[in-house]
Motif scaffolding. Structure first.
Motif, PDB file in Angstrom:
ATOM      1  N   GLN A 187      47.724  -7.775 -12.310  1.00  0.00           N
ATOM      2  CA  GLN A 187      46.971  -8.517 -11.487  1.00  0.00           C
ATOM      3  C   GLN A 187      46.601  -9.937 -12.321  1.00  0.00           C
ATOM      4  OE1 GLN A 187      45.063  -5.319  -8.385  1.00  0.00           O
ATOM      5  NE2 GLN A 187      43.735  -6.628  -9.868  1.00  0.00           N
ATOM      6  N   THR A 221      38.410  -4.163 -10.941  1.00  0.00           N
ATOM      7  CA  THR A 221      38.373  -5.527 -11.125  1.00  0.00           C
ATOM      8  C   THR A 221      36.697  -6.063 -11.061  1.00  0.00           C
ATOM      9  OG1 THR A 221      40.366  -5.997 -10.216  1.00  0.00           O
ATOM     10  CG2 THR A 221      38.762  -7.815  -9.996  1.00  0.00           C
ATOM     11  N   THR A 231      46.586  -2.552 -14.394  1.00  0.00           N
ATOM     12  CA  THR A 231      45.857  -2.044 -13.427  1.00  0.00           C
ATOM     13  C   THR A 231      45.949  -0.220 -13.668  1.00  0.00           C
ATOM     14  OG1 THR A 231      47.271  -1.546 -11.665  1.00  0.00           O
ATOM     15  CG2 THR A 231      45.960  -3.667 -11.749  1.00  0.00           C
ATOM     16  N   GLY A 259      51.363  -9.163  -1.670  1.00  0.00           N
ATOM     17  CA  GLY A 259      50.391  -8.876  -2.710  1.00  0.00           C
ATOM     18  C   GLY A 259      49.231  -9.923  -3.227  1.00  0.00           C
ATOM     19  N   ARG A 290      54.116  -5.862  -8.648  1.00  0.00           N
ATOM     20  CA  ARG A 290      54.590  -4.695  -8.693  1.00  0.00           C
ATOM     21  C   ARG A 290      55.439  -4.319  -9.846  1.00  0.00           C
ATOM     22  NH1 ARG A 290      55.678  -2.080  -3.399  1.00  0.00           N
ATOM     23  NH2 ARG A 290      56.657  -0.308  -4.654  1.00  0.00           N
ATOM     24  N   ARG A 340      49.129  -9.515  -7.012  1.00  0.00           N
ATOM     25  CA  ARG A 340      49.410  -8.226  -7.598  1.00  0.00           C
ATOM     26  C   ARG A 340      50.905  -8.308  -7.619  1.00  0.00           C
ATOM     27  NH1 ARG A 340      46.742  -3.627  -4.584  1.00  0.00           N
ATOM     28  NH2 ARG A 340      44.770  -4.401  -5.658  1.00  0.00           N
ATOM     29  N   ALA A 395      53.071  -5.177  -2.506  1.00  0.00           N
ATOM     30  CA  ALA A 395      51.923  -4.687  -3.454  1.00  0.00           C
ATOM     31  C   ALA A 395      50.739  -4.391  -2.851  1.00  0.00           C
ATOM     32  CB  ALA A 395      51.910  -5.892  -4.614  1.00  0.00           C
ATOM     33  N   CYS A 396      50.346  -4.801  -1.764  1.00  0.00           N
ATOM     34  CA  CYS A 396      49.195  -4.616  -0.977  1.00  0.00           C
ATOM     35  C   CYS A 396      49.535  -4.406   0.658  1.00  0.00           C
ATOM     36  CB  CYS A 396      47.902  -5.487  -1.033  1.00  0.00           C
ATOM     37  SG  CYS A 396      48.001  -6.448  -2.684  1.00  0.00           S
ATOM     38  N   THR A 444      56.183  -9.286  -5.924  1.00  0.00           N
ATOM     39  CA  THR A 444      54.947  -8.795  -5.270  1.00  0.00           C
ATOM     40  C   THR A 444      55.005  -8.353  -3.926  1.00  0.00           C
ATOM     41  OG1 THR A 444      54.547 -11.148  -4.078  1.00  0.00           O
ATOM     42  CG2 THR A 444      53.818 -10.957  -6.346  1.00  0.00           C
ATOM     43  N   ASN A 482      50.448  -1.611 -12.389  1.00  0.00           N
ATOM     44  CA  ASN A 482      50.661  -3.259 -11.860  1.00  0.00           C
ATOM     45  C   ASN A 482      50.194  -4.273 -12.863  1.00  0.00           C
ATOM     46  OD1 ASN A 482      51.770  -2.695  -9.346  1.00  0.00           O
ATOM     47  ND2 ASN A 482      49.720  -2.143  -8.463  1.00  0.00           N
TER      48      ASN A 482
END
Length: 550
Positions: free
Chosen positions: A131, A413, A125, A64, A96, A94, A157-158, A154, A129
């Motif tokens: 951030q 963002t 978001t 994340g 979750r 980020r 999360a990415c 996290t 999520n």
């Protein structure tokens, strides 16, 4: 005559295991999830400078973390600077929130982490999520420890892995819901998030599971949407292959009905198919949508059934969809006679301080549950007396009865923190909302405005009435300035599936950022005065009146 050799797309199922790009190479060296050990044992102790590139700009995403943009770098240099010149020694983190579910205790911890470690930043978001920004690598292990102590994480999360699973923010309480999909979401997350067998997918894998069509299911790699089968009863309709970014594509129906208890199994089978058959040669062709586009949903279903499930799926009907997306803002009755209250911050921007005050308010009104929505909004559930809560929420600028402009505007963002952005978004959107509220106070027109800082469509540029894609444009004096390419007439979750559409780009239609309030005001007034009747939507009017599309 020799046959031309088919290009190697890097599909594991065809025996192609040689990494064909830099991302595939670092994933082949090591499971990206293992970078956590180095964060805890080395990087948090030795600092930012100790992090090698493949971890800093690669594997940390699986936990994340993205480096954020260095302050003061304008959008014109986004594509020209090397990563080490563009990035700051701080991270976006980020968190979750699968299904959008938060307890008061979790909300308090998020608020505390924001104020202690993230300079009071927190954004909701459009993927449910939270951030943070300004995170130091030295603080990451402590943040992880405290998040995990309250049941948050996290993890993935990415990265090229299963991202947060979207769910209905009113699952389990809505009078209109027949099946609560929460159990399926929890099983997917518990069994498969952090699972090494799915931690190296060709690209990100976005999911949604909801009985109600209150999530943007058409833009996901996989989605399950509630539907009544005439023989088997309530279950879920499978959708696959959606995604936006620079090559938008709406998901398609393989025509399969899935009972609730089989949703996690089918989800895992689709993820496994994507892992094995997905394209790994070019990053910009690695999403599931490209495989679906080449194969078609008929072949996709056949491979899913024969190679991954070992059984046929049940044919099923199309779901019944509402006339417009549902955001749940306002006061609504639950099935148990209590109420849920939906509030709108401006484009999802909150803060740790405000979330701490929110936790106090929620608890004072006898609730213990909060939900985040896929439209950058939040809900408070299980309220007995809603009006006192409404007053307290609005006292901290969480507006329950917002203007149409606040309710219907989203933003990514943007330039403030994102290394990919070309223009400012969050502050620009807030200024736009305030200006339109002033200029069009008497107009109750429902027009969605989605503002994105670059072409990647994190704020769903192509599926808004007015989608604004950040880029540099030529200003009045001939110099390049921040601006937007305009998309018109997009929309999701409409009454007929064939009406869900991607926005059109009228030829040459661009606007400087400073002219944005005038531009949107003129569009809104043009629609109000020029629509055929009150039943004509903005999208229909825009397509009818703005011809000459790219």
């Amino acid at each position: 005559m020799t046959r031309e050799r088919k290009r190697d797309e890097g599909q594991w199922a065809l025996g192609s295991r040689e990494p064909l790009n830099d991302n595939e190479r670092f994933k082949a060296v090591e499971d990206p999830l293992r970078v956590r050990e180095r964060v805890e044992q080395t990087y948090a102790r030795e600092g930012f400078a100790s992090i090698p590139s493949e971890d800093l700009r690669g594997r940390l995403r699986w936990w994340g973390l993205y480096t954020q943009r260095r302050p003061g770098i304008d959008g014109g240099r986004t594509a020209t600077l090397a990563p080490e010149e563009l990035e700051d020694e701080h991270f976006m983190m980020r968190v979750r929130v699968d299904g959008g579910e938060l307890s008061v205790g979790q909300l308090r911890e998020i608020a505390a982490l924001s104020t202690e470690f993230a300079r009071d930043t927190a954004d909701i978001t459009d993927r449910q999520n939270i951030q943070f920004h300004w995170i130091r690598i030295e603080d990451v292990p402590e943040i992880w420890r405290r998040l995990e102590a309250v049941g948050l994480s996290t993890t993935e999360a990415c990265g090229d892995c299963p991202r947060v699973v979207l769910g209905s923010p009113v699952a389990g309480i809505s009078p209109d819901e027949v099946l609560d999909a929460t159990s399926a979401i929890r099983e997917i997350v518990d069994r498969h998030v952090g699972d090494p067998s799915l931690s190296n997918l060709p690209r990100k894998f976005k999911s949604a599971v909801s009985w109600l069509p209150d999530v943007p299911f058409q833009i996901h790699d996989i989605a399950f949407l509630g539907v009544e089968h005439p023989v088997h009863g309530p279950g879920f309709d499978l959708w696959v292959g959606g995604g936006l970014s620079t090559s938008p594509r709406l998901a398609e129906r393989p025509g399969a009905w899935v009972p609730l208890e089989e949703v996690p199994e089918v989800w895992a089978a689709v993820a496994g198919l994507f892992r094995d058959h997905g394209y790994r040669r070019l990053r910009n062709r690695a999403r599931l949508k490209y495989l679906i586009a080449d194969w078609g949903v008929e072949r996709f279903r056949e491979v899913l059934e024969t190679e991954y499930l070992g059984r046929p799926l049940v044919d099923g009907p199309e779901p019944v969809l509402p006339a417009a997306p549902v955001d749940h803002v306002g006061v609504h009755e639950q099935r148990d006679g209590r109420y849920y209250v939906g509030a709108a911050p401006v484009v999802g921007r909150v803060s740790g301080s405000r979330l701490a005050r929110l936790a106090d308010i929620v608890e004072a009104h006898g609730s213990g549950r909060i939900r985040l929505t896929p439209y950058q909004k939040l809900l408070v559930l299980d309220v007995v007396e809603p009006e006192p809560l409404v007053r307290d929420l609005e006292a901290i600028d969480l507006i329950v009865h917002p203007s149409r402009w606040r309710r219907s505007t989203m933003a990514c963002t943007g330039l403030e923190y994102c290394k990919l952005a070309i223009v400012e978004t969050k502050d620009r959107a807030a200024e736009l909302v305030a200006e339109l509220e002033r200029r069009l106070a008497g107009q109750d027109t429902d027009i969605t405005v989605n503002i994105n800082g670059c072409p990647n469509a994190c704020a769903r540029t192509q599926v808004a009435d007015i989608g604004l894609k950040g880029q540099l444009v030529v200003g009045a004096d001939g110099a390049q300035v921040e601006g937007f390419q305009v998309h018109l007439g997009g929309g999701l979750s409409l009454a007929k599936n064939d009406e869900a559409a991607l926005g059109h780009k009228p030829r040459g239609l661009k606007v400087a950022a400073t002219d944005l309030p005038d531009f949107v005001e003129n569009l809104a007034r043009g629609y109000q005065e020029g629509r055929t009747d009150e039943s004509e939507t903005f999208a229909q009017w825009a397509v009818r009146t703005h011809t000459g599309q790219d």
